[in-house]
Write a protein that holds these residues in place. Structure first.
Motif, PDB file in Angstrom:
ATOM      1  N   SER A   1     -23.721  -9.626   1.970  1.00 23.68           N
ATOM      2  CA  SER A   1     -24.330 -10.797   2.610  1.00 23.68           C
ATOM      3  C   SER A   1     -25.327 -10.381   3.687  1.00 23.68           C
ATOM      4  O   SER A   1     -26.453 -10.893   3.744  1.00 23.68           O
ATOM      5  CB  SER A   1     -23.253 -11.685   3.223  1.00 23.68           C
ATOM      6  N   THR A  20     -24.558 -16.930   6.773  1.00 24.18           N
ATOM      7  CA  THR A  20     -25.018 -18.091   6.010  1.00 24.18           C
ATOM      8  C   THR A  20     -26.424 -17.857   5.462  1.00 24.18           C
ATOM      9  O   THR A  20     -26.994 -16.774   5.626  1.00 24.18           O
ATOM     10  CB  THR A  20     -25.001 -19.347   6.890  1.00 24.18           C
ATOM     11  N   PRO A  38     -30.007 -17.903  -3.278  1.00 23.89           N
ATOM     12  CA  PRO A  38     -29.328 -18.678  -4.337  1.00 23.89           C
ATOM     13  C   PRO A  38     -28.749 -17.812  -5.444  1.00 23.89           C
ATOM     14  O   PRO A  38     -27.672 -18.117  -5.974  1.00 23.89           O
ATOM     15  CB  PRO A  38     -30.441 -19.595  -4.863  1.00 23.89           C
ATOM     16  N   ILE A  74     -25.159 -16.494  -4.852  1.00 26.62           N
ATOM     17  CA  ILE A  74     -24.032 -17.422  -4.925  1.00 26.62           C
ATOM     18  C   ILE A  74     -24.002 -18.157  -6.263  1.00 26.62           C
ATOM     19  O   ILE A  74     -23.307 -19.169  -6.412  1.00 26.62           O
ATOM     20  CB  ILE A  74     -24.077 -18.438  -3.762  1.00 26.62           C
ATOM     21  N   ASP A 133     -21.800 -21.573  -9.020  1.00 27.92           N
ATOM     22  CA  ASP A 133     -22.364 -22.744  -9.693  1.00 27.92           C
ATOM     23  C   ASP A 133     -21.529 -23.099 -10.916  1.00 27.92           C
ATOM     24  O   ASP A 133     -20.760 -22.275 -11.431  1.00 27.92           O
ATOM     25  CB  ASP A 133     -23.815 -22.476 -10.105  1.00 27.92           C
ATOM     26  N   GLY A 147     -19.795 -16.370  -3.851  1.00 26.33           N
ATOM     27  CA  GLY A 147     -20.317 -17.429  -4.692  1.00 26.33           C
ATOM     28  C   GLY A 147     -19.537 -18.718  -4.538  1.00 26.33           C
ATOM     29  O   GLY A 147     -20.114 -19.812  -4.544  1.00 26.33           O
ATOM     30  N   THR A 172     -17.676 -19.750  -1.877  1.00 28.09           N
ATOM     31  CA  THR A 172     -17.769 -20.363  -0.551  1.00 28.09           C
ATOM     32  C   THR A 172     -19.205 -20.561  -0.098  1.00 28.09           C
ATOM     33  O   THR A 172     -19.467 -21.388   0.783  1.00 28.09           O
ATOM     34  CB  THR A 172     -17.038 -19.512   0.495  1.00 28.09           C
ATOM     35  N   GLY A 173     -20.138 -19.781  -0.659  1.00 27.80           N
ATOM     36  CA  GLY A 173     -21.540 -19.889  -0.263  1.00 27.80           C
ATOM     37  C   GLY A 173     -21.877 -19.158   1.015  1.00 27.80           C
ATOM     38  O   GLY A 173     -22.999 -19.256   1.516  1.00 27.80           O
TER      39      GLY A 173
END
Length: 329
Positions: free
Chosen positions: A92, A156, A160, A163, A167, A244, A246-247
């Protein structure tokens, strides 16, 4: 006498083709749990709820693959949850703060978790330390590094593509996460490797009798190193699934995943004494835990009782393994 011999031979051959009780037990327990909760809530057997269960277990399910490999060699890994959390933070922060492409950031996270797995393996094989003590130590090391590197802050604004496994896509009108497909694919690949390849059979051999395995010419230390490093890779993949789902990159992830993964392995019929078990049983074990927690939630049971039930299930599974081990001697 000939007829009796033929009958005995036929019975022996038939027995070899029957699934062992250790493999049937977890599946029967899963079916019984599903049947029970279906009678307690009309929502339990809906497609949306079953898809939710799969999504809830996918992270622990992938961690449990690595844990299964280690337990098959008569080891154990208490560091898996913290190593997963560290991998999630690394990928991250590398993507958001260092500006690395998502694929490169994920690769760095996987490299870190694999390195931790290799470190565990080296300490077990070269220094001859007990796996419990080694992984207890690296669990705290991974936790400290995660908190220090992240400054205990959630990461955060992830790309896209990083993560994307969180989806969903439509399957028969039900939303299913892509990460669930990855989890199932990893189980299929691992099952094939353990069952159909020489290296997979070496894992079982080391768990059964490491000294006898060494005397046959199989490099037991190399097998153990490979198992621990591969387990670390699975923890990294689980980190990607966690990110992915939790984002975010969460430094507090992995707090209970180590025990949840061990629970799944034990409930799935893998022996803590090593050498016996199947990775598909671990998937069933993870689903059992997921079904119980989901079902009890639908019934309005407090989360503390869910933990209580999980603990009881683990004790029962370990007791059954102990009795089975004594009976086999």
């Amino acid at each position: 006498m000939s007829l009796a011999l033929n009958t005995s031979t036929f019975g022996a051959k038939s027995a070899r083709h029957l699934p062992p009780l250790a493999a049937l037990g977890p599946l029967l327990a899963l079916l019984a749990a599903c049947a029970f909760f279906a009678t307690q809530s009309d929502r339990f057997l809906t497609g949306a709820n079953l898809a939710l269960i799969l999504q809830q277990v996918m992270v622990v399910g992938v961690i449990a693959i690595g844990q299964t490999l280690i337990i098959l060699t008569a080891g154990i890994d208490l560091s898996c949850g913290m190593v997963m959390a560290l991998g999630g933070i690394v990928m991250s922060k590398f993507a958001t703060e260092l500006g690395l492409p998502p694929a490169a950031a994920v690769a760095c996270g996987l490299a870190v978790t694999s390195a931790f797995g290799l470190l565990n393996g080296l300490l077990v094989t070269k220094v001859k330390l007990p796996p419990f003590i080694v992984t207890l130590g690296t669990m705290n090391i991974a936790f400290a590094i995660t908190q220090l590197y992240s400054q205990s802050q959630t990461i955060t604004d992830l790309p896209p593509s990083m993560i994307a496994l969180g989806d969903t896509f439509s399957l028969g009108g039900t939303s299913m996460a892509w990460g669930v497909l990855l989890m199932l694919a990893l189980y299929g690949i691992t099952w094939f490797a353990l069952k159909e390849t020489a290296r997979g059979r070496h894992v079982y051999a080391v768990g059964n009798n490491p000294e006898a395995t060494r005397l046959t010419g199989i490099p037991t230390q190399r097998v153990l190193l490979g198992v621990y490093a591969l387990a670390g890779l699975f923890y990294g993949l689980a980190a990607l699934l966690s990110v992915g789902r939790t984002g975010v990159g969460d430094p507090n992830a992995g707090q209970t995943e180590n025990l949840d993964a061990i629970t799944a392995v034990v409930l799935g019929g893998t022996s803590l004494f090593g050498g016996r078990g199947a990775v598909l049983g671990t998937l069933v074990g993870a689903l059992i835990v997921g079904v119980f927690r989901n079902g009890l939630t639908l019934m309005g049971v407090s989360s503390i009782y869910q933990v209580l039930v999980t603990g009881i299930l683990v004790i029962l599974a370990v007791a059954a393994d102990q009795l089975s081990h004594k009976g086999a001697r």
